[in-house]
Design a protein around this motif. Structure first.
Motif, PDB file in Angstrom:
ATOM      1  N   LEU A 106      56.729  46.844   2.882  1.00  0.00           N
ATOM      2  CA  LEU A 106      57.657  45.988   2.157  1.00  0.00           C
ATOM      3  C   LEU A 106      57.148  44.552   2.086  1.00  0.00           C
ATOM      4  O   LEU A 106      57.292  43.884   1.055  1.00  0.00           O
ATOM      5  CB  LEU A 106      59.033  46.039   2.822  1.00  0.00           C
ATOM      6  N   PHE A 118      54.597  44.341  -0.646  1.00  0.00           N
ATOM      7  CA  PHE A 118      55.234  44.342  -1.966  1.00  0.00           C
ATOM      8  C   PHE A 118      55.867  42.977  -2.243  1.00  0.00           C
ATOM      9  O   PHE A 118      55.784  42.459  -3.366  1.00  0.00           O
ATOM     10  CB  PHE A 118      56.295  45.446  -2.028  1.00  0.00           C
ATOM     11  N   ALA A 140      63.879  47.394  -3.306  1.00  0.00           N
ATOM     12  CA  ALA A 140      63.051  48.464  -2.746  1.00  0.00           C
ATOM     13  C   ALA A 140      63.630  48.950  -1.425  1.00  0.00           C
ATOM     14  O   ALA A 140      63.687  50.163  -1.156  1.00  0.00           O
ATOM     15  CB  ALA A 140      61.618  47.971  -2.560  1.00  0.00           C
ATOM     16  N   ILE A 165      59.532  51.265  -3.147  1.00  0.00           N
ATOM     17  CA  ILE A 165      58.663  50.267  -3.781  1.00  0.00           C
ATOM     18  C   ILE A 165      58.232  50.731  -5.168  1.00  0.00           C
ATOM     19  O   ILE A 165      58.228  49.951  -6.127  1.00  0.00           O
ATOM     20  CB  ILE A 165      57.446  49.982  -2.883  1.00  0.00           C
TER      21      ILE A 165
END
Length: 497
Positions: free
Chosen positions: A338, A341, A369, A396
């Protein structure tokens, strides 16, 4: 003499730039929802994205009351999702929702029977309590000091009145914020707004000029998981902590595109809270007869899992109307994915970056996400201890897809209101009007509702003339048995003047 209105001589020209087609919906990233979405797509032959939006939002409704998912920065977010699906009438939006909502409707029907029985008992107990309280109040105010003291003590021992049982509704179609507040007083603390007629939501009472800011603020607070506060003159302030809302609004492009351009909805970050998609049309390609035998089994499995989750009591505090969801943490690997991303989307929001024009969407992408990953995780196992890397990978990939859709549809949202009205009029003339010519009075009497006003009609008419879709006819032209001061010949694509 006024100069004549110019018009195209090489044939009608498009009013709007064609929106480029989006990427295929990454259905493989739906994880535990994949089989159900493929089943609904097989049965309905609708675009897969419509079925995916329905499945995601229904799963979010089912699990959002149980846990909040960990997000970056040490906080948490509700496992609630707001989905907006843009599709023409006839794309079988209602069919997808109906197939996947079967478990919701069955649960509501069962709970309605239980509620009616419980409410009858409540009414009896409440009437008895009110009678006792009224008698004690009378005695406490009476002239006999002994009876008054005893009545006062009995009033203190009487305790609060009985609580009305929870209303059985899980979903609504078009509530105003005020209506939602009212339901949260007496109903479940976790509900969903689901409608396949999104025009009544976007253009309804809650979104008119007077109420739009209040509506947007209220729904945004629910998405955030904030405590709702209702302030009314004369009633004081009421707080509603521990409430959750998921949403799936399906709407036609002609209504959705102006909403995407609404500066208040965009500026308040309301639109960026939605997972938005406008899939390519499947109309004209749905020629397959029947469907795979396994599709019904997979759909039944989804319905059974939905019923299983809905039967489990949600975590509440002192009152069953206030949720106390647990925290669903991220595994170390899921958190690292995460973060990567987040870094990707943060850099893309810089000047000249791919997300510069949709920064509000980019800034919420990592949280989206995490929310999606939380929903997919809880759908599989409500007792899971953490979000696994696989679920975060799914979240994601889906969040990245929705970012692409937001970027693609941003151009549609930039179209002016006048152009949208002109496009609405153009389509009505070509698809619904039975004649080859038309007068303004006929449009005002029988045309689209939003332009049945002379002040609103003039600019769309002018734009259709300038783009070659209408040719002004000479004053005095006889149309349907009467000489007309103003009339137009309709020009169809491929036919020059």
């Amino acid at each position: 003499m006024p100069e004549p209105i110019p018009f195209k001589t090489e044939g009608p020209q498009p009013l709007m730039r064609e929106i480029p087609p989006g990427e295929p919906y990454p259905v493989h990233a739906l994880g535990p929802l994949l089989a159900a979405v493929e089943a609904v797509q097989d049965i309905s032959q609708a675009p897969a994205a419509i079925a995916a939006q329905s499945a995601l939002s229904i799963a979010a409704l089912a699990v959002q009351g149980f846990a909040d998912v960990e997000i970056l920065g040490g906080g948490t977010a509700p496992c609630s999702l707001f989905c907006l699906t843009i599709a023409e009438s006839g794309e079988r939006k209602s069919t997808c929702d109906r197939l996947l909502m079967a478990g919701i409707r069955e649960h509501e029907a069962r709970e309605a029977v239980t509620y009616r029985e419980a409410f009858r008992e409540y009414e009896v107990v409440a009437e008895i309590w009110q009678g006792k309280r009224k008698r004690l109040m009378s005695e406490a105010a009476g002239a006999d000091p002994g009876k008054a003291l005893k009545a006062q003590a009995d009033l203190q021992n009487l305790g609060p009145g009985p609580v009305e049982p929870l209303k059985p509704n899980l979903t609504f179609q078009e509530p105003t914020i005020e209506g939602l507040f009212k339901f949260y007083q007496a109903g479940r603390p976790s509900v969903g707004l689901f409608t396949d007629e999104g025009g009544s939501f976007i253009g309804g009472h809650g979104m008119n000029t007077d109420n739009r800011l209040k509506t947007i603020a209220g729904y945004s607070s629910l998405w955030n998981g904030d405590k709702l506060t209702r302030m009314r003159a004369g009633d004081g302030t009421s707080d509603y902590p521990g409430r959750r809302l998921s949403m799936h609004v399906m709407v036609q492009p002609i209504i959705a595109h102006p909403f995407l351009a609404d500066p208040l909805a965009a500026g308040q970050g309301f639109l960026a809270r939605f997972l938005i998609t406008e899939p390519p049309s499947a109309i004209g390609t749905r020629l397959r007869r029947g469907h795979d035998a396994g599709s019904r089994l997979n759909l039944d499995a989804f319905t059974a899992r939905l019923a299983q989750i809905l039967a489990i009591p949600m975590p509440t505090g002192d009152t069953e109307r206030e949720l106390r969801p647990v925290t669903l943490p991220l595994s170390a690997r899921a958190r690292d994915l995460l973060w990567r991303f987040y870094e990707e989307t943060e850099l893309a929001q810089a000047q000249g970056g791919a997300l510069e024009q949709i920064r509000s969407y980019g800034s919420k992408a990592a949280e989206q996400a995490a929310r999606i990953a939380g929903v997919l995780t809880l759908w599989t196992d409500l007792d899971t201890q953490e979000v696994a890397p696989e679920a975060m990978t799914w979240g994601i990939e889906l969040a990245r897809f929705y970012l692409g859709e937001a970027r693609r549809l941003a151009e549609a949202g930039a179209i002016s209101e006048e152009t949208n009205r002109a496009e609405m009029l153009r389509r009505w003339l070509l698809d619904s009007w039975p004649h080859q010519d038309v007068t303004p009075s006929e449009i005002l009497n029988r045309g689209p509702n939003s332009i049945r006003d002379r002040a609103r009609l003039s600019k769309p008419l002018m734009q259709l003339v300038l783009n070659g879709w209408l040719m002004p006819l000479p004053e005095g032209e006889v149309i349907r048995g009467a000489a007309r001061k103003e009339a137009y010949r309709i020009v169809r694509a491929g036919h020059a003047f």
